[in-house]
Every structure is written in C-alpha cells, then in structure tokens.
Design a protein around this motif. Structure first.
Motif, short mmCIF file in Angstrom:
data_model
loop_
_atom_site.label_atom_id
_atom_site.label_comp_id
_atom_site.label_asym_id
_atom_site.label_seq_id
_atom_site.Cartn_x
_atom_site.Cartn_y
_atom_site.Cartn_z
N GLY A 234 6.17 -1.53 -3.53
CA GLY A 234 6.16 -0.95 -2.19
C GLY A 234 7.56 -0.72 -1.66
N GLY A 235 8.45 -1.66 -1.93
CA GLY A 235 9.84 -1.48 -1.53
C GLY A 235 10.48 -0.29 -2.22
N ALA A 236 10.11 -0.07 -3.49
CA ALA A 236 10.66 1.05 -4.26
C ALA A 236 9.95 2.37 -3.97
N SER A 237 8.88 2.33 -3.18
CA SER A 237 8.06 3.53 -2.97
C SER A 237 8.84 4.65 -2.28
N TYR A 238 9.78 4.29 -1.40
CA TYR A 238 10.60 5.29 -0.74
C TYR A 238 11.39 6.10 -1.76
N SER A 239 11.98 5.39 -2.73
CA SER A 239 12.71 6.08 -3.80
C SER A 239 11.76 6.87 -4.70
N VAL A 240 10.59 6.31 -4.99
CA VAL A 240 9.60 7.04 -5.80
C VAL A 240 9.28 8.38 -5.15
N TYR A 241 9.06 8.34 -3.85
CA TYR A 241 8.69 9.56 -3.12
C TYR A 241 9.84 10.55 -3.06
N LEU A 242 11.04 10.07 -2.72
CA LEU A 242 12.14 10.98 -2.44
C LEU A 242 12.88 11.42 -3.70
N SER B 57 13.42 3.95 -9.71
CA SER B 57 13.26 3.71 -8.27
C SER B 57 13.41 2.24 -7.94
N ILE B 58 12.90 1.36 -8.80
CA ILE B 58 13.08 -0.07 -8.58
C ILE B 58 14.57 -0.43 -8.63
N ALA B 59 15.29 0.14 -9.61
CA ALA B 59 16.72 -0.12 -9.71
C ALA B 59 17.46 0.40 -8.48
N VAL B 60 17.09 1.59 -8.00
CA VAL B 60 17.72 2.14 -6.80
C VAL B 60 17.44 1.25 -5.60
N VAL C 188 0.82 -1.21 0.00
CA VAL C 188 0.00 0.00 0.00
C VAL C 188 0.86 1.26 0.00
N ARG C 189 2.11 1.15 0.42
CA ARG C 189 3.01 2.30 0.42
C ARG C 189 3.22 2.86 -0.99
N PHE C 190 3.19 1.98 -2.00
CA PHE C 190 3.38 2.47 -3.36
C PHE C 190 2.25 3.42 -3.75
N PHE C 191 1.01 3.06 -3.42
CA PHE C 191 -0.12 3.92 -3.78
C PHE C 191 -0.05 5.24 -3.03
N ALA C 192 0.41 5.21 -1.78
CA ALA C 192 0.57 6.45 -1.02
C ALA C 192 1.63 7.33 -1.67
N ALA C 193 2.77 6.73 -2.05
CA ALA C 193 3.84 7.51 -2.70
C ALA C 193 3.38 8.06 -4.04
N TRP C 194 2.65 7.25 -4.79
CA TRP C 194 2.20 7.71 -6.11
C TRP C 194 1.15 8.81 -5.98
N TYR C 195 0.39 8.76 -4.92
CA TYR C 195 -0.60 9.81 -4.67
C TYR C 195 0.09 11.16 -4.46
N VAL C 196 1.22 11.14 -3.76
CA VAL C 196 2.00 12.37 -3.58
C VAL C 196 2.55 12.86 -4.91
N VAL C 197 3.02 11.92 -5.74
CA VAL C 197 3.53 12.29 -7.07
C VAL C 197 2.42 12.95 -7.89
#
Length: 367
Positions: free
Chosen positions: A281-289, A325-328, A7-16
């Motif tokens: 979800g693991g990549a969501s931190y990089s997506v956000y930042l 972000s996945i690569a990071v 669910v973290r991915f959807f939260a990060a994408w919502y910010v994007v």
C-alpha cells in the motif's frame, strides 16, 4: 488505519490492469464479465479521491485552522507527493514527445488539469499525473473546507453525504430522455478532468471521515464483517455486470467499504493490515504514477532482445513495476518526504528567529 493503506495497492493495481486490458483481451479469450470488470478500472481513481478525503479529515480535524497550520499542511502534502511525481516526469521525459514550454511548466507546477480550454494538457508527459493535479487543487481547498464542515451537526453531515452520493452517481451517468444538453453536460463532466468536477468524490470522503470520528474510536464500536463483505461483493458486481453508465453506482459500495475497513473487525481488515500489504500500500503511489515510464522503458529494453525473449519481458514488466515501486517507496519517497519536512521546519524556525531578532536590533540601534 493500516487497512486503508493496504487497500490502496488493489486500487492502484486495478488502474494498471485497466491500461493493460485492451492488449490483454486481444491476445487471450476472457469471459465477458472479466472484460467488463477490467474496462472499468478507471473508476479506481474515484476511490483514491474518496480515500484521500477520508484520511485527511481523520488526520487534520481540529488541527488545521489558522494560517500557520494551513502552511504546515501544504508543506506536508508537497513533501508527500512531489518527490515521486518529479521522479515520474524525469523517467517519462524520453517518451513525452514534443511539448510546448507552457505545457511542461503546467505539468511541473501540477496545474495541467486546471485549464478548461485545453483538456488535452491534462494527460501530457505522464498521463496518470493528471490525478495529482486534481489532488493539488483539493489540497488547496481542504484547509478552508474542513473547518466549515466540522461545524456542521450530524444531521447536516447526513444530508451532505446523501447529496454528494447523488452528485457522484448522476454526474457520471448520462440520463436518457433529458435532451442533448444533458448528454453534452454529462460528457463534459465524465471526460474533462477538471478538478472542480471531481471534488465531490473528495468531499464525500471528508464528510465520511468526520462522521467516522464522531462515531467514537474503533475500540468503542463493534466490527461489522458482514457489511465489509457485502461492500466487496457490491463493488465487484457493480464493476462486472453490464449496467452501462450506471456503473457510477459503484461509489456507494466504495463509500461503505472505506468506512467499514477503517472500523476494523473483519478478516479482510486483518489481511489488509498485515506488514506485507501495508508495504504494498505504501508503494501503491509509485505503482500508479510510475506505471507509464516503467512500462515504456521495459518495452524499449525488451524490444532490443531476440524475439524469443519478448513475451517473457512483457510478462516480467508488472513484476519489475512492483519491485521497483517498493524500492522507490523505501529509498526515495520516504527519505525525500522526511528531508523536505525537516527543511521546511528549519526554514520556519529561521524565519521566526529573524522576526524575533529584528526588533532587538532596531532597539539596539536606537540606544
């Protein structure tokens, strides 16, 4: 609890989407409800704080008392968040403008949101990084707060849950008719990113995490899929309806959603727990930042292409962000986290060895 990772991915994408929506609605006609929904993307930050408190309480309850455990916790948190944080600053350096040495030092030290007299510093260099500055403050407090909360009985935790929900809602909702002082205070709470003003969301997650643990293992409790779906509907409705400042009520379905996703037993839980969603979800931190630096670099590169390719480049930017972000996550974040954890462990063993050897050396000298 893989569903909470998904669910973290959807939260990060919502910010994007929130950061992209002003340009989007200028170019394309969208329904009013969708525009309202996109304009509230900043509230996903509260969901991140809630998730953080919940997962940390679930992970560390009963395992964080004592100086050695606190130090290990801080080491683990540093290894988890700082590698990508530092990468984001390096990538955003070319677009950070003229910043003073004190501001740059504050951002590198993750304390840029701690200054109540200079709230503009919080968004310096890489704007989304202010939330990590708030998280750093939460992490410092957590080892001292969790043992105290763990000693409260279930009734006290219920009252704390209710009190924190009220604080989270009213703290972000201007109440009309209570005088200008109230409106000024609420403006301060809503728009000044001091960690102390955002810690109720984190503490709410901690309390919910403790109550979740006391309810028994997920195998012992029946799934409640209807509650999960009701929480999803409540979240979307709160964010899409024109309810003005009372959109802060979204913290209620947020809380229910986190708790029930952790419990499992629904189709949505199963979907969010798939390998693909856990990877995102693991990549969501990089997506956000990394959204700001990746978008800035893409605009710079696309700007040098012929005009016919500009629109294509803009449409590709979100795709590039996700794959990058996945690569990071796979090749920088995880290896750096493991490397730092191993280094901290080695240093701790070396320091213990020196302490043990010193008395032996002193005794040898005396003999």
């Amino acid at each position: 609890m893989p569903a909470l990772t998904g669910v973290r991915f959807f939260a990060a994408w919502y910010v994007v989407l929130f950061h992209a929506y002003p340009g989007f609605v200028r170019r394309y006609p969208v329904p009013r409800s969708l525009e309202t929904f996109l304009s509230h993307g900043y509230l996903a930050v509260g969901l991140f704080f809630l998730l953080s408190g919940f997962i940390l309480a679930y992970t560390y309850e009963g395992n964080i008392e004592g100086r050695a455990n606190r130090v290990r916790f801080w080491e683990a948190r540093f290894a988890r968040i700082y590698p990508v944080y530092l990468l984001s600053l390096v990538m955003a350096f070319a677009f950070s403008g003229e910043l003073g040495l004190d501001t740059r030092a504050a951002v590198v030290g993750m304390v840029q949101a701690w200054n109540p007299f200079n709230s503009d510093m919080a968004g310096a260099w890489n704007y989304p990084a202010w939330t990590l500055s708030a998280e750093a403050f939460f992490y410092i407090c957590f080892p001292f707060v969790l043992p105290w909360l763990s000693r409260r009985n279930e009734r006290a935790l219920c009252w704390l849950t209710a009190a924190l929900l009220v604080i989270c809602v009213l703290g972000h909702t201007p109440l009309k008719g209570l005088g200008d002082w109230k409106n000024h205070a609420v403006f301060f709470v809503r728009y000044v990113p001091l960690p102390a003003l955002r810690i109720p969301e984190f503490l709410l997650g901690v309390v919910l995490g403790l109550r979740f643990l006391r309810a028994g293992s997920t195998e012992q409790r029946p799934g409640r899929p209807l509650v999960v779906y009701a929480a999803v509907v409540g979240t979307i409705a709160s964010l899409s309806l024109p309810i003005g400042d009372w959109v802060s009520l979204v913290i209620l379905p947020f809380s229910v959603l986190v708790y029930e996703l952790a419990s499992g037993g629904s189709w949505l839980t199963g979907f969010l727990s798939t390998r693909f969603m856990v990877l995102l979800g693991g990549a969501s931190y990089s997506v956000y930042l990394l959204r700001y630096p990746v978008t800035s670099w893409m605009h710079t590169l696309v700007g040098r292409l012929p005009q016919a390719f500009v629109r294509t480049g803009e449409l590709l930017t979100p795709v590039v962000l996700v794959f990058f972000s996945i690569a990071v996550f796979r090749y920088w974040e995880e290896p750096a986290r493991k490397g730092l954890r191993n280094w901290f462990t080695k240093q701790r063993r070396l320091s213990v060895g020196l302490i043990v050897d010193r008395p032996a050396q002193e005794n040898s000298g005396q003999l």
